[in-house]
Design a protein around this motif. Structure first.
Motif, PDB file in Angstrom:
ATOM      1  N   GLU A   1      -6.669   7.343  -0.412  1.00  0.00           N
ATOM      2  CA  GLU A   1      -5.269   7.594  -0.735  1.00  0.00           C
ATOM      3  C   GLU A   1      -4.789   8.832   0.007  1.00  0.00           C
ATOM      4  OE1 GLU A   1      -2.920   9.062  -4.623  1.00  0.00           O
ATOM      5  OE2 GLU A   1      -3.979   7.161  -4.863  1.00  0.00           O
TER       6      GLU A   1
ATOM      7  N   TRP B   1       0.197   6.564   0.263  1.00  0.00           N
ATOM      8  CA  TRP B   1      -0.422   5.400   0.893  1.00  0.00           C
ATOM      9  C   TRP B   1      -1.787   5.200   0.241  1.00  0.00           C
ATOM     10  CZ3 TRP B   1      -5.052   5.119   3.659  1.00  0.00           C
ATOM     11  CH2 TRP B   1      -5.301   3.894   4.288  1.00  0.00           C
ATOM     12  N   HIS B   2      -1.981   4.015  -0.318  1.00  0.00           N
ATOM     13  CA  HIS B   2      -3.210   3.731  -1.051  1.00  0.00           C
ATOM     14  C   HIS B   2      -3.835   2.454  -0.511  1.00  0.00           C
ATOM     15  CE1 HIS B   2      -5.796   2.340  -4.354  1.00  0.00           C
ATOM     16  NE2 HIS B   2      -5.863   3.597  -4.731  1.00  0.00           N
ATOM     17  N   HIS B   3      -5.114   2.544  -0.159  1.00  0.00           N
ATOM     18  CA  HIS B   3      -5.823   1.365   0.339  1.00  0.00           C
ATOM     19  C   HIS B   3      -7.294   1.496  -0.033  1.00  0.00           C
ATOM     20  CE1 HIS B   3      -7.692  -1.498   3.177  1.00  0.00           C
ATOM     21  NE2 HIS B   3      -6.527  -2.127   3.107  1.00  0.00           N
TER      22      HIS B   3
ATOM     23  N   HIS C   1       0.785  -1.233   0.000  1.00  0.00           N
ATOM     24  CA  HIS C   1       0.000   0.000   0.000  1.00  0.00           C
ATOM     25  C   HIS C   1       0.820   1.288   0.000  1.00  0.00           C
ATOM     26  CE1 HIS C   1      -3.442  -2.560   0.740  1.00  0.00           C
ATOM     27  NE2 HIS C   1      -2.895  -3.034   1.843  1.00  0.00           N
TER      28      HIS C   1
END
Length: 757
Positions: free
Chosen positions: A487, A481-483, A452
């Protein structure tokens, strides 16, 4: 200097050799797949294409193509893989690869346009488009997004789209000046195919050197840009033109009230060598000026040409050239005075060489270019003042693919020359010339941590041979940070600028910029910090928010004087910029729209000896003229009964300006003089600077287009209205005469464009 260049070239060779050795050690155990992805119909590179390798176990390795259509997947264990290349609007390409240890394969793919949709596997990429596609200050722009914004032309222009973005401030619909998140026009770095363009925007702010018809992509960094960019402290606009069609000849001609254009492209060698040529010229004197109630004393235009050559499967070469010119005045003609006219002309030519070495897993880029700007103010035959800014630029950029990571590094050398003659109404008339060489190197690894978090860390080292401050080191960082639908982005960086633009901040609008070199050891510097959040709760809706802070030191501005003229003496200042940008974008099958809002504050603090006498303080804190506290833009487009409809409403709060209490005369006494005979110097009695606020700005523009298929050629007809409700917006205010010039009144527009192939 020769010794410095020799050391620099030796260092470049050493870094390249070490990179090759390290890459060879890694590649001896693993495989690498690289190549170009293009459109099968015209040979144009495709950006954002998903390239995925699937193992027999179902494990996936993937990447996306960059702006040149290049992809690279490294550190692949030996074995058999299924290759899948997919992109919206194209037929998916499938293949089976057997990759032995140490293999470095170049696989070029031409995708065929079709109706298939993108498959489920999507690889994340930083280069996302759309008004809400913002990541750590960076946004990628495509021609189809530019065309959505209404303007008085059938074809779009990058300048119009930029003005809809939060944090981008203009001083009106004329002037050719753009301010980005508190920075000044001279603080913006603008590149076209790697060439420097020092003043890319035309006098009429609807137009720039970048018409949508020639653009392949543009990356706009409002802050926090990475290590490949240096020499400016505010923003970067990195534009790449498209290649000419390699399969068939095509062209377009358009006529509109402000500008007419001609574009031609086609193959010189089928599938190998193509050309693209664009010429535009203003026709205001034959168009809009005849049916609005104010004169438009402008002439401007641009020409662009490009050759693109596919040398072989892993080498490509392009040559680009650009020319622009502008001439005009913001004042209205009057019998009692001569117009103060400004002119500027850009010239640029560049070579770009792109290569994929067969024996090492690098993607390489070599850039060579020459750029020049000449800006003048005054009489055409004998200008009172002018600036010339030119120089050569060389750069090598390398990208090494290692699994999910990329390692970028590069070298550059620049040699700008600046000549300025400041006469006429300038105080302290002077002639200046400077030449400053700069060499540097950078490294920027791009790492995926876990599933992530993506981290891009950079360090740039710059050398100034023969100067008091011989070197500068600047760190940069971008973290995402990507989930799921969420983001979070963070960016920071240190930046410097060795040249600066000097203009008069006392006027509400000023066009002439005198370029100068900053004193070495006291270069302008900036610290960028930004934090952003983006969410996509449903596929058709995106929301983004980004807060930012900029700290600027050694900001050089013209010295304040009581005389109604611009002083060429300098005073140092520092700056603080803080703001919040909000974006909401909706994309539906028959509707596209977005809303942007910007809240910002720009504060300067200047030091000058005379301030104590004038205002009783040693330092002066003020909000400069481009400090626009609130901005709103609403853009919407839809199709109804075959007609493309679009509108834009924009709002800007009032900007600061300096009020004038009155004037008096001043005579330097040398003994006894007859005051009735001795001419005096006019002097201005100011209020404390920038305590006044100009009126707010708002305007509504609408446009309608319809395409007609003529059995081969396609005719596009456009009609629109600028400033629909005829808002009287201020353009320029001469603080010495209180003479006001307004922006465009209500203005109906029509245009025709004929495309053929």
């Amino acid at each position: 200097m020769k010794a410095v260049c020799s050391k620099w070239m030796s260092g470049a060779a050493l870094i390249y050799l070490v990179g090759c050795l390290c890459a060879g050690a890694v590649c001896a155990q693993t495989a690498t797949v690289r190549g170009f992805v293009t459109d099968a119909e015209n040979g144009e590179p495709l950006q954002g294409v998903n390239v995925v390798l699937e193992e027999a176990s179902g494990a996936l390795r993937g990447t996306v193509t960059d702006g040149d259509g290049v992809y690279g997947i490294g550190s692949i264990p030996p074995g058999r893989y299924r290759l899948r290349v997919s992109f919206i609007g194209y037929v998916t390409h499938l293949d089976t690869l057997d990759l032995p240890a140490g293999a470095i394969e170049i696989i070029n793919i031409a995708l065929v346009p079709g109706e298939t949709q993108l498959e489920e596997v999507v690889v994340e990429s930083e280069e996302e488009t759309g008004a809400a596609g913002l990541r750590a200050g960076m946004q990628s722009i495509r021609p189809k997004e530019v065309d959505v914004v209404p303007m008085p032309d059938v074809s779009g222009d990058l300048a119009v789209f930029l003005t809809t973005l939060p944090g981008v401030v203009t001083l009106g619909d004329r002037g050719g000046q753009f301010y980005v998140r508190g920075g000044e026009p001279a603080h913006n770095l603008v590149l076209l195919d790697g060439m420097y363009v020092h003043q890319p925007f035309h006098l009429l702010n609807f137009y720039s050197a970048f018409p949508a018809d020639i653009i392949n992509r543009a990356d706009f960094y409002a802050a926090g840009y990475g290590s490949p960019f240096s020499g400016r402290i505010s923003s970067v606009l990195d534009v790449y033109s498209r290649n000419g069609n390699k399969r068939q000849y095509a062209g377009a001609v358009s006529v509109a009230p402000f500008m007419s254009s001609l574009l031609l492209e086609g193959p010189l060698l089928t599938d190998r060598l193509s050309f693209l040529a664009s010429v535009r010229r203003s026709v205001i004197e034959h168009g809009a000026q005849h049916y609005i109630r104010q004169p438009l004393p402008f002439q401007f235009g641009d020409a662009f040409g490009k050759l693109h050559f596919v040398v072989n499967e892993n080498h490509q070469l392009s040559i680009s050239a650009l020319s622009t010119y502008d001439q005009g005045s913001l004042e209205e003609p009057a019998p009692d005075r001569d117009l103060e006219e400004i002119r500027w002309r850009n010239r640029a030519v560049g070579v770009r060489y792109l290569f994929l070495p067969k024996r090492v897993p690098f993607v390489g880029e070599i850039l060579l270019s020459y750029s020049s700007l000449r800006s003048e103010w005054g009489d055409l035959a004998a200008p009172e003042r002018y600036t010339e800014f030119d120089g050569f630029n060389y750069a090598i950029n390398m990208t090494h693919h290692m699994g999910s990571a990329q390692w970028k590094w590069g070298l550059f050398w620049r040699a700008p020359e600046i000549t300025s003659v400041l006469g006429g109404l300038f105080q302290n008339v002077e002639f200046g010339f400077s030449r400053r060489h700069k060499a540097g190197a950078y490294v920027e690894p791009d790492l995926l941590i876990g599933r992530h978090v993506r981290v891009r860390l950079g360090l740039i080292a710059q050398l100034f041979p023969g100067q008091r401050q011989p070197s500068i080191f600047e760190p940069r960082a971008r973290i995402a940070w990507h989930h799921g639908i969420h983001e979070v982005n963070f960016g920071m960086g240190l930046y410097h600028q060795e040249v600066f633009g000097l203009n008069d901040r006392r006027d509400a609008t000023n066009l002439f910029t005198a370029w100068r070199s900053a004193p070495m050891g006291d270069l302008s510097r900036a610290l960028h910090l930004l934090l952003g959040y983006r969410v996509q709760p449903v596929p058709w809706l995106e929301v983004a928010a980004e807060g930012y802070l900029k700290r600027i030191t050694n900001l050089y501005i013209a010295e304040w004087t009581a005389f109604p003229r611009l002083s060429s003496r300098l005073q140092e200042a520092s700056g603080r910029v803080a703001g919040l940008d909000l974006r909401l974008e909706v994309r539906r099958p028959r509707f596209h729209g977005y809303v942007t809002y910007s809240l910002s504050s720009v504060l300067y603090e200047a030091e000058q000896a005379a301030l104590q006498l004038w205002y009783g303080v040693e330092t002066l804190r003020f909000h400069p003229p481009h400090d626009q506290r609130h901005q709103i833009n609403i853009v919407a487009a839809t199709r109804l009964a075959g007609v493309d409809l679009s509108l834009r409403w924009s709002f800007g709060s009032g900007r600061p300006f300096s009020r004038v209490y009155g004037f008096d005369g001043f005579v330097f006494m040398h003994g006894v003089q007859d005051l009735f005979e001795v001419p005096d110097e006019q002097r201005v009695i100011y209020e404390r600077p920038f305590q006044g606020v100009l009126p707010t700005y708002h305007r509504l523009d609408v446009s309608a287009e319809r395409r007609f298929d003529l059995g081969g050629p396609v005719l596009t007809a456009q009609a629109g209205v600028l400033n629909v409700y005829d808002r009287r917006n201020l353009l320029a205010l001469d603080v010495f005469t209180q003479r006001r010039t307004d922006q465009l009144p209500v203005l109906p527009t029509v245009g025709l464009k004929l495309e053929f192939n």
